[in-house]
Design a protein around this motif. Structure first.
Motif, short mmCIF file in Angstrom:
data_model
loop_
_atom_site.label_atom_id
_atom_site.label_comp_id
_atom_site.label_asym_id
_atom_site.label_seq_id
_atom_site.Cartn_x
_atom_site.Cartn_y
_atom_site.Cartn_z
N ASP A 133 1.11 -1.28 0.11
CA ASP A 133 0.12 0.22 0.11
C ASP A 133 0.86 1.04 0.15
O ASP A 133 0.57 2.40 -0.75
N ARG A 134 2.04 1.25 0.69
CA ARG A 134 2.90 2.46 0.97
C ARG A 134 3.57 2.70 -0.49
O ARG A 134 3.93 3.76 -0.95
N VAL A 135 4.10 1.69 -0.97
CA VAL A 135 4.67 1.70 -2.37
C VAL A 135 3.99 2.17 -3.40
O VAL A 135 4.24 2.88 -3.95
N LYS A 136 2.53 1.66 -3.43
CA LYS A 136 1.70 2.06 -4.30
C LYS A 136 1.41 3.59 -4.24
O LYS A 136 1.32 4.24 -5.06
N ALA A 137 1.35 4.03 -3.00
CA ALA A 137 0.75 5.34 -2.70
C ALA A 137 1.92 6.47 -2.89
O ALA A 137 1.65 7.69 -3.23
N VAL A 138 3.23 5.99 -3.17
CA VAL A 138 4.44 7.03 -3.44
C VAL A 138 4.09 7.59 -4.65
O VAL A 138 3.96 6.96 -5.74
N ASP B 122 8.72 -5.73 5.45
CA ASP B 122 8.39 -5.32 6.75
C ASP B 122 7.73 -3.89 6.70
O ASP B 122 7.99 -3.36 5.58
N LEU B 123 7.88 -3.27 7.86
CA LEU B 123 7.60 -1.74 7.79
C LEU B 123 8.57 -0.91 8.50
O LEU B 123 8.30 0.10 9.03
N GLU B 124 9.63 -1.37 8.25
CA GLU B 124 10.90 -0.71 8.99
C GLU B 124 11.53 0.57 8.17
O GLU B 124 11.93 1.30 8.73
N TYR B 125 11.24 0.55 6.90
CA TYR B 125 11.68 1.49 6.07
C TYR B 125 10.30 2.22 5.24
O TYR B 125 9.49 1.46 4.92
N ASP B 126 10.43 3.54 5.06
CA ASP B 126 9.44 4.17 4.51
C ASP B 126 9.59 4.52 2.89
O ASP B 126 10.45 5.09 2.60
N PRO B 127 8.71 4.21 2.28
CA PRO B 127 8.75 4.18 0.71
C PRO B 127 8.51 5.43 0.36
O PRO B 127 8.88 6.12 -0.76
N GLU B 128 8.06 6.40 1.34
CA GLU B 128 7.79 8.00 1.00
C GLU B 128 9.28 8.27 0.65
O GLU B 128 9.27 9.49 0.39
N GLU B 129 10.38 8.01 1.17
CA GLU B 129 11.84 8.42 1.04
C GLU B 129 12.38 8.03 -0.28
O GLU B 129 13.58 8.56 -0.23
N TYR B 130 11.47 7.48 -0.92
CA TYR B 130 12.46 7.13 -2.46
C TYR B 130 12.80 8.26 -3.25
O TYR B 130 13.84 8.15 -3.78
N ASN B 131 12.01 9.47 -3.11
CA ASN B 131 12.41 10.57 -3.77
C ASN B 131 13.76 11.19 -3.23
O ASN B 131 14.69 11.61 -3.97
#
Length: 238
Positions: free
Chosen positions: A22-27, A97-106
């Motif tokens: 879900d987090r990857v999709k939302a980025v 898992d949920l240890e790293y935040d995909p919002e930080e890809y940018n």
């Protein structure tokens, strides 16, 4: 349009993998970059496969390629498979898992997109970002392993053991990787450091660590293996 290949190794992550997807999709990636998600199930014993296939069916707008190992081989082996199958311009490693935040890809992509870097490491120890307070000896171990790696590679990384690493695809696919478990990190760092004129950058990232009760898998034996790999791939397997 450029593409980011997001390689996700998964082992017994049934309860959480849909959350990270879900987090990857939302980025929303900057620079008109699309996403290619590559999930490698390392022969999980729980409902990881069912969770992945259900998510894939319910979210056809997210490009997901799914692969499964017939026997459990380790995180490194899953990464080998995912990296081999990547077709994007850039490749990032994402834990299930949920240890790293995909919002930080940018944040991680910026040094590459602006033409400064070929590889970017996301550091949990650079400061300025949320960091869950957990295991003292784990943090000491990570810092000592990073120091040992830096002594051989002549890099000044602050977090060699980080999950978040971004590569230009041709760079990471040109490396012959061997380690099948958690030795991936020191091995890839040693081999990346020897590429002529390679440009390696580091950016600060957040870290939402898990306890062992919450599913954390890495342990003391993996730290000893990492030290062995630092010596092996910097001295004896050049």
């Amino acid at each position: 349009m450029s593409t980011l290949s997001i390689v996700i190794p998964a082992y017994n992550e049934g309860p959480t993998i849909h959350h990270i997807l879900d987090r990857v999709k939302a980025v929303q990636l900057t620079g008109n970059i699309s996403k290619e998600v590559i999930i490698v199930n390392d022969c999980s014993k729980d409902n990881t496969e069912e969770s992945i296939l259900a998510y894939q069916s319910a979210n056809p707008d997210l490009q997901i390629s799914y692969y499964k190992h017939p026997v459990n081989q380790g995180k490194g082996a899953a990464l080998h498979t995912g990296i081999k199958m990547a077709t994007g311009d850039y490749v990032i490693i994402q834990d299930a898992d949920l240890e790293y935040d995909p919002e930080e890809y940018n944040i991680l992509l910026k040094p590459i997109l602006t033409g400064f870097a070929d590889v970017v490491y996301g550091s949990r120890f650079m400061g300025g970002n949320p960091h869950r307070i957990l295991f003292f000896w784990h943090s000491i171990g990570n810092k000592w392993l990073t120091l040992a790696s830096n002594m051989f590679t002549n890099l000044n990384l602050t977090d060699m053991e980080t999950c978040y690493k971004v590569f230009r695809r041709e760079t990471i696919q040109s490396i012959n990787l061997k380690e099948k478990r958690f030795g991936f990190e020191p091995e890839v760092t040693a081999k990346i450091s020897r590429i002529p004129k390679i440009r390696i950058y580091e950016v600060g990232i957040s870290y939402y660590g898990r306890t062992y009760e919450e599913g954390k898998k890495i342990g003391m034996k993996d730290a000893f293996r990492a030290l062995y790999c630092i010596i092996k791939y910097n001295i004896f397997s050049k």
